[in-house]
Design a protein around this motif. Structure first.
Motif, PDB file in Angstrom:
ATOM      1  N   ALA A 180       2.741  13.049  16.879  1.00 17.16           N
ATOM      2  CA  ALA A 180       1.595  13.669  17.549  1.00 17.16           C
ATOM      3  C   ALA A 180       0.303  12.946  17.176  1.00 17.16           C
ATOM      4  N   GLU A 181       0.142  12.595  15.888  1.00 18.76           N
ATOM      5  CA  GLU A 181      -1.040  11.834  15.474  1.00 18.76           C
ATOM      6  C   GLU A 181      -1.082  10.488  16.168  1.00 18.76           C
ATOM      7  N   ALA A 182       0.087   9.838  16.269  1.00 20.78           N
ATOM      8  CA  ALA A 182       0.145   8.546  16.946  1.00 20.78           C
ATOM      9  C   ALA A 182      -0.283   8.683  18.410  1.00 20.78           C
ATOM     10  N   HIS A 195       0.546 -13.251  32.679  1.00 19.24           N
ATOM     11  CA  HIS A 195      -0.423 -14.351  32.752  1.00 19.24           C
ATOM     12  C   HIS A 195      -1.656 -14.108  31.890  1.00 19.24           C
ATOM     13  N   THR A 196      -1.552 -13.195  30.943  1.00 21.36           N
ATOM     14  CA  THR A 196      -2.654 -12.971  30.007  1.00 21.36           C
ATOM     15  C   THR A 196      -2.090 -12.941  28.594  1.00 21.36           C
ATOM     16  N   GLN A 197      -2.942 -13.218  27.641  1.00 24.14           N
ATOM     17  CA  GLN A 197      -2.526 -13.221  26.248  1.00 24.14           C
ATOM     18  C   GLN A 197      -2.766 -11.851  25.634  1.00 24.14           C
ATOM     19  N   ARG A 198      -1.755 -11.353  24.921  1.00 24.65           N
ATOM     20  CA  ARG A 198      -1.910 -10.072  24.247  1.00 24.65           C
ATOM     21  C   ARG A 198      -2.883 -10.195  23.083  1.00 24.65           C
ATOM     22  N   TYR A 199      -3.611  -9.104  22.856  1.00 24.47           N
ATOM     23  CA  TYR A 199      -4.429  -9.012  21.646  1.00 24.47           C
ATOM     24  C   TYR A 199      -3.777  -7.996  20.728  1.00 24.47           C
ATOM     25  N   GLN A 200      -3.597  -8.355  19.460  1.00 26.85           N
ATOM     26  CA  GLN A 200      -2.925  -7.448  18.531  1.00 26.85           C
ATOM     27  C   GLN A 200      -3.661  -7.404  17.200  1.00 26.85           C
ATOM     28  N   GLY A 201      -3.892  -6.200  16.722  1.00 29.12           N
ATOM     29  CA  GLY A 201      -4.450  -5.985  15.390  1.00 29.12           C
ATOM     30  C   GLY A 201      -3.386  -5.399  14.480  1.00 29.12           C
ATOM     31  N   ILE A 202      -3.295  -5.906  13.266  1.00 32.84           N
ATOM     32  CA  ILE A 202      -2.286  -5.471  12.312  1.00 32.84           C
ATOM     33  C   ILE A 202      -2.970  -4.832  11.105  1.00 32.84           C
ATOM     34  N   VAL A 203      -2.480  -3.659  10.708  1.00 29.21           N
ATOM     35  CA  VAL A 203      -2.992  -2.963   9.529  1.00 29.21           C
ATOM     36  C   VAL A 203      -1.824  -2.709   8.583  1.00 29.21           C
ATOM     37  N   GLY A 263      -2.191   7.122   5.582  1.00 31.96           N
ATOM     38  CA  GLY A 263      -1.665   7.709   6.800  1.00 31.96           C
ATOM     39  C   GLY A 263      -2.285   7.069   8.027  1.00 31.96           C
ATOM     40  N   LEU A 264      -1.974   7.620   9.200  1.00 29.90           N
ATOM     41  CA  LEU A 264      -2.431   7.017  10.446  1.00 29.90           C
ATOM     42  C   LEU A 264      -3.940   7.136  10.629  1.00 29.90           C
ATOM     43  N   GLU A 265      -4.529   8.232  10.163  1.00 33.32           N
ATOM     44  CA  GLU A 265      -5.976   8.396  10.317  1.00 33.32           C
ATOM     45  C   GLU A 265      -6.720   7.303   9.567  1.00 33.32           C
ATOM     46  N   GLU A 266      -6.368   7.082   8.316  1.00 33.09           N
ATOM     47  CA  GLU A 266      -7.034   6.050   7.530  1.00 33.09           C
ATOM     48  C   GLU A 266      -6.677   4.667   8.047  1.00 33.09           C
ATOM     49  N   ALA A 267      -5.451   4.495   8.536  1.00 34.92           N
ATOM     50  CA  ALA A 267      -5.049   3.198   9.094  1.00 34.92           C
ATOM     51  C   ALA A 267      -5.885   2.859  10.323  1.00 34.92           C
ATOM     52  N   ALA A 268      -6.200   3.859  11.144  1.00 31.17           N
ATOM     53  CA  ALA A 268      -7.034   3.617  12.322  1.00 31.17           C
ATOM     54  C   ALA A 268      -8.432   3.183  11.903  1.00 31.17           C
ATOM     55  N   ARG A 269      -8.967   3.796  10.859  1.00 38.66           N
ATOM     56  CA  ARG A 269     -10.276   3.363  10.360  1.00 38.66           C
ATOM     57  C   ARG A 269     -10.202   1.913   9.877  1.00 38.66           C
ATOM     58  N   SER A 270      -9.128   1.577   9.187  1.00 41.26           N
ATOM     59  CA  SER A 270      -8.967   0.206   8.688  1.00 41.26           C
ATOM     60  C   SER A 270      -8.895  -0.789   9.832  1.00 41.26           C
ATOM     61  N   TYR A 271      -8.258  -0.385  10.929  1.00 36.35           N
ATOM     62  CA  TYR A 271      -8.164  -1.276  12.096  1.00 36.35           C
ATOM     63  C   TYR A 271      -9.550  -1.639  12.598  1.00 36.35           C
ATOM     64  N   PHE A 272     -10.413  -0.655  12.755  1.00 32.68           N
ATOM     65  CA  PHE A 272     -11.765  -0.940  13.249  1.00 32.68           C
ATOM     66  C   PHE A 272     -12.568  -1.731  12.229  1.00 32.68           C
ATOM     67  N   THR A 298     -16.918   2.933  12.574  1.00 32.69           N
ATOM     68  CA  THR A 298     -16.119   3.913  13.316  1.00 32.69           C
ATOM     69  C   THR A 298     -15.624   5.006  12.373  1.00 32.69           C
ATOM     70  N   ASP A 299     -15.610   6.230  12.881  1.00 35.50           N
ATOM     71  CA  ASP A 299     -14.957   7.315  12.156  1.00 35.50           C
ATOM     72  C   ASP A 299     -14.016   8.018  13.121  1.00 35.50           C
ATOM     73  N   ILE A 300     -12.921   8.535  12.581  1.00 36.79           N
ATOM     74  CA  ILE A 300     -11.925   9.192  13.406  1.00 36.79           C
ATOM     75  C   ILE A 300     -11.368  10.389  12.657  1.00 36.79           C
TER      76      ILE A 300
END
Length: 331
Positions: free
Chosen positions: A64-66, A146-154, A160-169, A177-179
């Motif tokens: 659900a968080e995801a 025909h486009t290149q993917r953009y990927q961010g890795i944390v 957890g996912l909340e803190e991981a999302a902050r780390s991504y930004f 950013t805050d989430i």
């Protein structure tokens, strides 16, 4: 004069008169603070995704968080494409996948080890970071062929996912950013339970780039990604302080709703909300797509995939089952 029953019938309800209601992402802007963001409450749509697989409660909460993170970020795309969240870890919940296809479609599933999960949770609730274990969170933007993917890795290592999302930004976008995320099970009349989740994403986006951070001396300790994420700017610090007051129950309470929550937080500064984006439980699988994949199989692979005279393929996301006659592939 209207009678009492008539007045009740004409009273605004949640979801009417510009109230988005469940399963809609609400973009907003707080001009005086240079803050923009999105808020969402997921209800029946999320419950359908989670109930379809009858996930154990800890797994359902993580997925659900995801889903909340995915719709908050995916609805910001201004082009036709996908936003995909995926975890790969060594914990009992070793994979979460949620992808959002513009403009409305969300699908998601989780993979877990039932025995390890049961052993870990036997003594009581377990923190999300323990269920995930160590591994990575990948956030991918796919604009199609025909486009290149953009990927961010944390890296997922004790967060957890909340803190991981902050780390991504902080690492990938370098946007302050805050989430906030929350998940709950609502008890409905008759004793039935329904999964709900909510989230709030806020970003500091001043027009003047120098306001993103306070300059430090060259080579000083302030020249870090952390400094860019939390600039010493009164407007952003005020926004952070207000967001910190949000209670998890406010994020999921259907009587609060996204607009009312935003008003509670930012009414003194003045908050504007924009047209909401609906989110649907919609899988992109189809018989034609799976048929195309099977056509690429070798004769030996077709033989190995055949059981009781047919090939059966079930979609991991929506659990729809497709049956094919091996003769269709002429091998």
């Amino acid at each position: 004069m209207l009678e009492a029953t008539q007045l009740t019938e004409h009273m605004p309800k949640l979801g009417e008169f510009d109230h988005a209601g469940d399963d809609h992402v609400v973009p907003f802007e707080v001009g005086p603070l240079d803050v923009r963001g999105r808020a969402v409450q997921l209800g029946p749509m999320l419950d359908a995704i989670l109930s379809r697989h009858a996930y154990p409660e800890p797994v359902a909460r993580l997925l659900a968080e995801a889903c909340v993170v995915t719709v908050l970020l995916g609805t910001s795309l201004k082009f036709e494409g996908k936003f995909i969240l995926q975890t790969r870890t060594d914990g009992p919940v070793d994979m979460l996948v949620a992808d959002f296809t513009t403009p409305h479609a969300l699908r998601a599933y989780a993979r877990f080890d039932a025995e390890r999960l049961a052993a870990m949770t036997a003594a009581g609730p377990v923190a999300d970071e323990a269920l995930l274990g160590k591994g990575v969170l990948a956030l991918t933007i796919d604009q199609g062929q025909h486009t290149q993917r953009y990927q961010g890795i944390v890296q997922l290592d004790g967060i957890g996912l909340e803190e991981a999302a902050r780390s991504y930004f902080r690492q990938s976008e370098q946007i302050p950013t805050d989430i906030r995320l929350a998940v709950a099970r609502q008890v409905l009349p008759g004793g039935r339970h329904e999964w709900r989740a909510g989230g709030l994403l806020a970003q500091f986006l001043p027009q003047a780039p120098e306001r993103m951070r306070v300059p430090d001396l060259p080579g000083g300790d302030g020249d870090t990604a952390e400094a860019m994420h939390d600039p010493v700017d009164n407007a952003w610090q005020e926004a952070l302080a207000l967001i910190a007051t949000v209670e998890p129950t406010e994020l999921v309470d259907p009587t609060v709703g996204a607009e009312r929550l935003l008003f509670r937080l930012f009414h003194e500064q003045g908050v504007r909300v924009f047209e909401a984006v609906a989110v649907d439980d919609r899988c992109s699988c189809s018989r034609e797509k799976i048929h195309g994949v099977l056509k690429g199989f070798s004769a030996e692979e077709i033989r190995q995939s055949t059981e009781d005279g047919q090939i059966t393929v079930a979609c991991e996301f929506c659990s729809t089952s497709y049956a094919f006659d091996p003769a269709e592939f002429g091998k």
